[in-house]
Write a protein that holds these residues in place. Structure first.
Motif, short mmCIF file in Angstrom:
data_model
loop_
_atom_site.label_atom_id
_atom_site.label_comp_id
_atom_site.label_asym_id
_atom_site.label_seq_id
_atom_site.Cartn_x
_atom_site.Cartn_y
_atom_site.Cartn_z
N LEU A 176 22.46 24.60 -1.93
CA LEU A 176 23.33 24.80 -0.77
C LEU A 176 23.12 23.67 0.25
O LEU A 176 22.00 23.22 0.48
N PRO A 177 24.20 23.22 0.86
CA PRO A 177 24.09 22.08 1.78
C PRO A 177 23.33 22.38 3.07
O PRO A 177 22.95 21.44 3.77
N ILE A 178 23.08 23.64 3.40
CA ILE A 178 22.35 23.94 4.64
C ILE A 178 20.84 23.76 4.49
O ILE A 178 20.12 23.84 5.47
N LEU A 179 20.36 23.52 3.27
CA LEU A 179 18.93 23.35 3.06
C LEU A 179 18.46 22.01 3.61
O LEU A 179 19.10 20.99 3.40
N ASN A 180 17.33 22.02 4.28
CA ASN A 180 16.71 20.80 4.77
C ASN A 180 15.62 20.43 3.76
O ASN A 180 14.59 21.11 3.67
N PRO A 181 15.81 19.35 2.99
CA PRO A 181 14.85 19.00 1.94
C PRO A 181 13.48 18.60 2.47
O PRO A 181 12.51 18.56 1.71
N ALA A 182 13.34 18.33 3.76
CA ALA A 182 12.05 17.97 4.34
C ALA A 182 11.17 19.19 4.57
O ALA A 182 9.99 19.05 4.87
N LEU A 183 11.75 20.39 4.43
CA LEU A 183 11.02 21.61 4.76
C LEU A 183 10.64 22.40 3.52
O LEU A 183 11.29 22.32 2.49
N GLN A 184 9.61 23.20 3.69
CA GLN A 184 9.18 24.10 2.63
C GLN A 184 9.04 25.51 3.21
O GLN A 184 9.24 25.72 4.40
N VAL A 185 8.70 26.45 2.37
CA VAL A 185 8.52 27.83 2.79
C VAL A 185 7.09 28.01 3.28
O VAL A 185 6.14 27.61 2.61
N GLU A 186 6.95 28.59 4.49
CA GLU A 186 5.62 28.87 5.02
C GLU A 186 5.68 30.04 6.00
O GLU A 186 6.50 30.07 6.90
N ALA A 187 4.77 30.99 5.80
CA ALA A 187 4.58 32.10 6.74
C ALA A 187 3.58 31.61 7.79
O ALA A 187 2.51 31.12 7.45
N VAL A 188 3.94 31.75 9.07
CA VAL A 188 3.14 31.18 10.15
C VAL A 188 2.70 32.27 11.13
O VAL A 188 3.55 32.99 11.68
N GLY A 189 1.41 32.37 11.34
CA GLY A 189 0.87 33.19 12.42
C GLY A 189 1.02 34.69 12.29
O GLY A 189 1.05 35.39 13.31
N PHE A 190 1.09 35.23 11.08
CA PHE A 190 1.26 36.67 10.95
C PHE A 190 0.02 37.39 11.45
O PHE A 190 -1.11 37.02 11.15
N ARG A 191 0.28 38.44 12.25
CA ARG A 191 -0.79 39.24 12.84
C ARG A 191 -0.23 40.62 13.14
O ARG A 191 0.98 40.83 13.19
N ARG A 192 -1.12 41.54 13.35
CA ARG A 192 -0.68 42.87 13.78
C ARG A 192 -0.39 42.83 15.28
O ARG A 192 -1.20 42.34 16.06
N ALA A 193 0.74 43.37 15.65
CA ALA A 193 1.10 43.49 17.07
C ALA A 193 0.38 44.71 17.64
O ALA A 193 -0.23 45.50 16.90
#
Length: 158
Positions: free
Chosen positions: A27-44
């Motif tokens: 899909l053209p909306i993908l930014n090829p410079a980026l990857q998948v990453e979960a950041v800063g997950f914590r319990r609220a």
């Protein structure tokens, strides 16, 4: 409803990498410079999980159930609000077979303004830090109105 006892980051990364390789592939909306990453997950404070999800197509805040108490039973596509120290935010209910129901708040989509994954990660980290910043009290009108310039005060224009 899936209740997450442990940090959901590894499962989220696996799921969204799969989505990137299948449903989003090409899909053209993908930014090829980026990857998948979960950041800063914590319990609220309410016991539920919150974190940021960076993908090549979006940067979202995600909420996942951390305990049965206080987790709303809403249909996919419904909108609901969650409160944080910094304010009230609208989330949308989503569902994926691998992780169950979750709530997302879009911060960026598409991700075309990011030049690197590092830039996207730093933005996600900043968003997570900002959630915990208390909402600033509104400034008094006198504090927000700049004093008139000397030229204007003397009737000489701007």
């Amino acid at each position: 409803m899936k209740i997450w006892d442990l940090d959901p980051s590894p499962q989220l990364e696996t799921l969204f990498r799969h989505v990137a390789e299948t449903r989003m592939a090409g899909l053209p909306i993908l930014n090829p410079a980026l990857q998948v990453e979960a950041v800063g997950f914590r319990r609220a404070a309410d016991g539920h999980w919150v974190g940021a999800m960076v993908t090549p197509w979006s940067l979202n805040l995600l909420r996942l159930c951390g305990q049965a108490e206080g987790w709303p039973d809403c249909p996919t596509g419904a909108k609901l609000g969650w409160d944080f120290a910094s304010g009230h935010y609208e989330f949308m209910v989503a569902d994926e077979a691998q992780i169950g129901s979750y709530h997302l708040c879009s911060l960026f989509s598409p991700m075309s303004e990011f030049d690197s994954h590092e830039q996207a990660r730093l933005t996600a980290e900043a968003a997570m830090a900002a959630l915990d910043e208390p909402k600033a009290a509104p400034a008094s009108p006198a504090a927000t109105t700049p004093p008139p310039s000397r030229r204007r005060f003397l009737g000489l224009g701007a």
